[in-house]
Design a protein around this motif. Structure first.
Motif, PDB file in Angstrom:
ATOM      1  N   UNK A  58      -6.116   1.036   2.502  1.00  6.13           N
ATOM      2  CA  UNK A  58      -6.139   1.442   3.910  1.00  6.13           C
ATOM      3  C   UNK A  58      -5.151   0.606   4.724  1.00  6.13           C
ATOM      4  N   UNK A  59      -5.126  -0.683   4.481  1.00  9.18           N
ATOM      5  CA  UNK A  59      -4.230  -1.555   5.235  1.00  9.18           C
ATOM      6  C   UNK A  59      -2.772  -1.264   4.879  1.00  9.18           C
ATOM      7  N   UNK A  60      -2.506  -0.991   3.604  1.00  5.26           N
ATOM      8  CA  UNK A  60      -1.141  -0.644   3.173  1.00  5.26           C
ATOM      9  C   UNK A  60      -0.650   0.632   3.838  1.00  5.26           C
ATOM     10  N   UNK A  61      -1.553   1.546   4.129  1.00  2.00           N
ATOM     11  CA  UNK A  61      -1.178   2.861   4.640  1.00  2.00           C
ATOM     12  C   UNK A  61      -1.254   2.987   6.152  1.00  2.00           C
ATOM     13  N   UNK A  62      -1.383   1.893   6.879  1.00  2.00           N
ATOM     14  CA  UNK A  62      -1.292   1.939   8.345  1.00  2.00           C
ATOM     15  C   UNK A  62       0.191   2.068   8.672  1.00  2.00           C
ATOM     16  N   UNK A  63       0.566   3.163   9.335  1.00  2.00           N
ATOM     17  CA  UNK A  63       1.976   3.467   9.576  1.00  2.00           C
ATOM     18  C   UNK A  63       2.181   4.052  10.964  1.00  2.00           C
ATOM     19  N   UNK A  64       3.451   4.098  11.371  1.00  2.00           N
ATOM     20  CA  UNK A  64       3.824   4.871  12.553  1.00  2.00           C
ATOM     21  C   UNK A  64       4.680   6.030  12.051  1.00  2.00           C
ATOM     22  N   UNK A  65       4.515   7.182  12.653  1.00  2.00           N
ATOM     23  CA  UNK A  65       5.229   8.373  12.219  1.00  2.00           C
ATOM     24  C   UNK A  65       5.714   9.130  13.447  1.00  2.00           C
ATOM     25  N   UNK A  66       6.972   9.575  13.395  1.00  2.00           N
ATOM     26  CA  UNK A  66       7.533  10.305  14.529  1.00  2.00           C
ATOM     27  C   UNK A  66       6.931  11.694  14.609  1.00  2.00           C
TER      28      UNK A  66
END
Length: 161
Positions: A58-66
């Motif tokens: 879950x922590x690895x997959x925290x992202x920002x996406x346009x």
């Protein structure tokens, strides 16, 4: 929800209007990505501090996406947890076929943090332990500073050309 005032946006907006035509989109994206990076780091730190690191996926997959469908004249990025179909190709390659509800065959991904919603929002059986929402509250001033710094960098770059 109570309205909160964020200081520093007026100066940022005036400086942004000083950009040359054609630079607005690129600079706007760079500014929002700079702010998003700050919020992403805060969200990861919050999740870690709350003890939400069982597998780490879950922590690895925290992202920002346009956001591709943002309104005209705006730049929008979403902060969230990548899951399901939105996982990376490497993560998708480790998927396995399984029988889902109703007897359908579905693909299950090994590091799919589908459960992030249960952590962020409450369910009938579980109270919420939010990590994304508080990241915004904790990091909004720092995010605005990051945007201003990135804008100044872009203005300096434009001045040299």
């Amino acid at each position: 929800m109570a309205k909160k005032e964020v200081l520093g946006i007026g100066d940022l907006s005036r400086n942004f209007k000083a950009l040359k035509t054609g630079m607005e989109t690129r600079t706007g994206r760079a500014m929002v990505v700079a702010a998003g990076g700050v919020l992403k780091r805060k969200a990861k730190a919050n999740a870690q501090a709350l003890g939400l690191k069982r597998t780490g996926s879950m922590i690895k997959n925290i992202v920002i996406k346009r956001e591709s469908q943002a309104p005209p004249g705006t730049v929008q990025y979403n902060l969230g947890v990548r899951h399901g179909r939105n996982l990376t190709k490497k993560q998708k390659s480790t998927g396995k076929l399984a029988v889902g509800r109703g007897g359908r065959i579905v693909k299950r991904y090994e590091d799919d943090p589908y459960y992030w919603r249960f952590q962020e929002f409450r369910t009938r059986n579980r109270e919420a332990t939010p990590f994304l929402g508080p990241a915004l509250e904790q990091g909004k001033e720092e995010a605005i500073d990051a945007m201003a710094k990135r804008l100044q960098t872009e203005l300096d770059k434009a001045g040299k050309q």
